[in-house]
Design a protein around this motif. Structure first.
Motif, mmCIF file in Angstrom:
data_model
loop_
_atom_site.group_PDB
_atom_site.id
_atom_site.type_symbol
_atom_site.label_atom_id
_atom_site.label_comp_id
_atom_site.label_asym_id
_atom_site.label_seq_id
_atom_site.Cartn_x
_atom_site.Cartn_y
_atom_site.Cartn_z
ATOM 1 N N ILE A 76 29.817 41.171 39.110
ATOM 2 C CA ILE A 76 31.259 41.243 39.382
ATOM 3 C C ILE A 76 31.896 40.165 38.506
ATOM 4 O O ILE A 76 31.452 39.017 38.526
ATOM 5 C CB ILE A 76 31.602 40.895 40.846
ATOM 6 N N LEU A 77 32.899 40.511 37.751
ATOM 7 C CA LEU A 77 33.501 39.523 36.860
ATOM 8 C C LEU A 77 34.600 38.745 37.576
ATOM 9 O O LEU A 77 35.256 39.268 38.472
ATOM 10 C CB LEU A 77 34.091 40.221 35.627
ATOM 11 N N PRO A 78 34.805 37.498 37.142
ATOM 12 C CA PRO A 78 35.943 36.751 37.686
ATOM 13 C C PRO A 78 37.259 37.391 37.245
ATOM 14 O O PRO A 78 37.295 38.134 36.254
ATOM 15 C CB PRO A 78 35.792 35.357 37.075
ATOM 16 N N LEU A 79 38.323 37.125 37.976
ATOM 17 C CA LEU A 79 39.647 37.650 37.608
ATOM 18 C C LEU A 79 40.187 36.904 36.387
ATOM 19 O O LEU A 79 39.760 35.798 36.079
ATOM 20 C CB LEU A 79 40.608 37.459 38.781
ATOM 21 N N GLY A 80 41.136 37.539 35.713
ATOM 22 C CA GLY A 80 41.878 36.826 34.675
ATOM 23 C C GLY A 80 41.274 36.865 33.282
ATOM 24 O O GLY A 80 41.707 36.119 32.411
ATOM 25 N N LEU A 81 40.276 37.708 33.041
ATOM 26 C CA LEU A 81 39.702 37.812 31.696
ATOM 27 C C LEU A 81 40.483 38.836 30.874
ATOM 28 O O LEU A 81 41.031 39.796 31.410
ATOM 29 C CB LEU A 81 38.234 38.256 31.769
ATOM 30 N N SER A 82 40.487 38.635 29.568
ATOM 31 C CA SER A 82 41.074 39.636 28.673
ATOM 32 C C SER A 82 40.105 40.809 28.543
ATOM 33 O O SER A 82 38.921 40.689 28.878
ATOM 34 C CB SER A 82 41.313 39.025 27.285
ATOM 35 N N ASP A 83 40.603 41.929 28.020
ATOM 36 C CA ASP A 83 39.727 43.094 27.839
ATOM 37 C C ASP A 83 38.511 42.762 26.985
ATOM 38 O O ASP A 83 37.401 43.208 27.270
ATOM 39 C CB ASP A 83 40.497 44.255 27.195
ATOM 40 N N SER A 84 38.712 41.979 25.919
ATOM 41 C CA SER A 84 37.562 41.702 25.060
ATOM 42 C C SER A 84 36.575 40.775 25.764
ATOM 43 O O SER A 84 35.356 40.921 25.610
ATOM 44 C CB SER A 84 37.993 41.163 23.692
ATOM 45 N N GLU A 85 37.068 39.860 26.581
ATOM 46 C CA GLU A 85 36.147 39.011 27.354
ATOM 47 C C GLU A 85 35.382 39.852 28.390
ATOM 48 O O GLU A 85 34.188 39.643 28.617
ATOM 49 C CB GLU A 85 36.919 37.893 28.066
ATOM 50 N N ILE A 86 36.083 40.790 28.992
ATOM 51 C CA ILE A 86 35.429 41.668 29.977
ATOM 52 C C ILE A 86 34.312 42.453 29.295
ATOM 53 O O ILE A 86 33.166 42.479 29.761
ATOM 54 C CB ILE A 86 36.456 42.635 30.612
ATOM 55 N N PHE A 87 34.652 43.075 28.176
ATOM 56 C CA PHE A 87 33.654 43.879 27.463
ATOM 57 C C PHE A 87 32.457 43.020 27.047
ATOM 58 O O PHE A 87 31.299 43.400 27.264
ATOM 59 C CB PHE A 87 34.292 44.555 26.242
ATOM 60 N N ASP A 88 32.742 41.848 26.458
ATOM 61 C CA ASP A 88 31.645 40.980 26.000
ATOM 62 C C ASP A 88 30.750 40.569 27.170
ATOM 63 O O ASP A 88 29.523 40.501 27.032
ATOM 64 C CB ASP A 88 32.200 39.713 25.332
#
Ligand code: PLP
Length: 227
Positions: free
Chosen positions: A162-174
């Motif tokens: 589960i990812l933390p909130l507040g990431l950019s799309d590219s950070e999410i993808f990476d």
């Protein structure tokens, strides 16, 4: 994001059809039904959903009781599992996505042996520091992997994140990509043969799929906002 258009169609069935169009057959869609009524779950079932995810053991047991007639549901546990609920979870859940520490893994392994069960599990990994989330760090998990394979009563299938909130799309993808690479590293460092990546929720599932998710966990996109 393109998922927003899904909120315009209002029936559960229409939403499920629209989501399915975005998926290849190798991605399993899990409907996260926490706080959702059994009536709405029946609608999702009628639209073809067979995988439901719950985050509280007690709520899941009550729903299983009410939905007994739908006997081909696959039940996924996706909440933080407290050790006093572990036995009920092993008894009643097909999958446990949230095995987040070694002590819990050992306990589940022991219970599964006693109950003559072999639940499918995912190891929950915290790819980025997040004080609000449970899970192994990537380094801890990789280091522990040769020991994990000793849990002979558990069918260790993959990783969940589960990812933390507040990431950019590219950070999410990476970060999802890093999770996929971690799975490969674990398979090289141990005899585990992890296949599954349980990652992607309503806000980020398209990026998760792009990065190789095999199971996405969608609540709001299917059932609307929770209270
Ligand atoms: C609630 C929950 C989901 C679903 O979240 P949505 O944003 O409603 O799609 C997925 N995974 C976990 C672990 C959850 O707790």
């Amino acid at each position: 994001m393109s998922t927003n258009s899904l909120h315009l169609t209002n029936s559960i069935s229409a939403k499920i059809q629209a989501i399915k169009q975005q998926l290849t057959p190798d991605v399993r869609l899990i409907a996260i039904s926490k706080q959702v009524s059994v009536e709405k779950m029946r609608e999702a079932y009628a639209a073809g959903i067979r995988d439901f995810g719950e985050n509280r053991v007690q709520e899941a047991l009550e729903k299983q009781e009410e939905l007994q007639d739908l006997n081909d549901i696959c039940w996924h546990f996706i909440g933080h599992l407290q050790s006093n609920k572990a036995k009920q979870a092993v008894k009643s859940m097909n999958w446990i996505h949230t095995v987040d520490n070694f002590k819990l893994l050992e306990r589940l392994n022991k219970l599964a042996g006693e109950l003559n069960k072999k639940p499918k599990i995912c190891l929950q990994v915290k790819m980025l520091p997040d004080p609000n989330k449970y899970g192994w760090s990537a380094e801890e998990l990789l280091a522990a992997s040769p020991e994990l394979e000793l849990a002979e009563n558990l069918d260790i299938q993959g990783l969940m994140t589960i990812l933390p909130l507040g990431l950019s799309d590219s950070e999410i993808f990476d970060t999802f990509e890093e999770t996929r690479k971690l799975k490969e590293k674990i398979n090289q460092a141990s005899n585990l043969q992890l296949q599954e990546l349980s990652m992607g929720m309503s806000g980020d599932y398209l990026l998760a799929i792009k990065a190789g998710a095999t199971m996405i966990r969608l609540g709001r996109t299917i059932f609307g906002d929770r209270q």
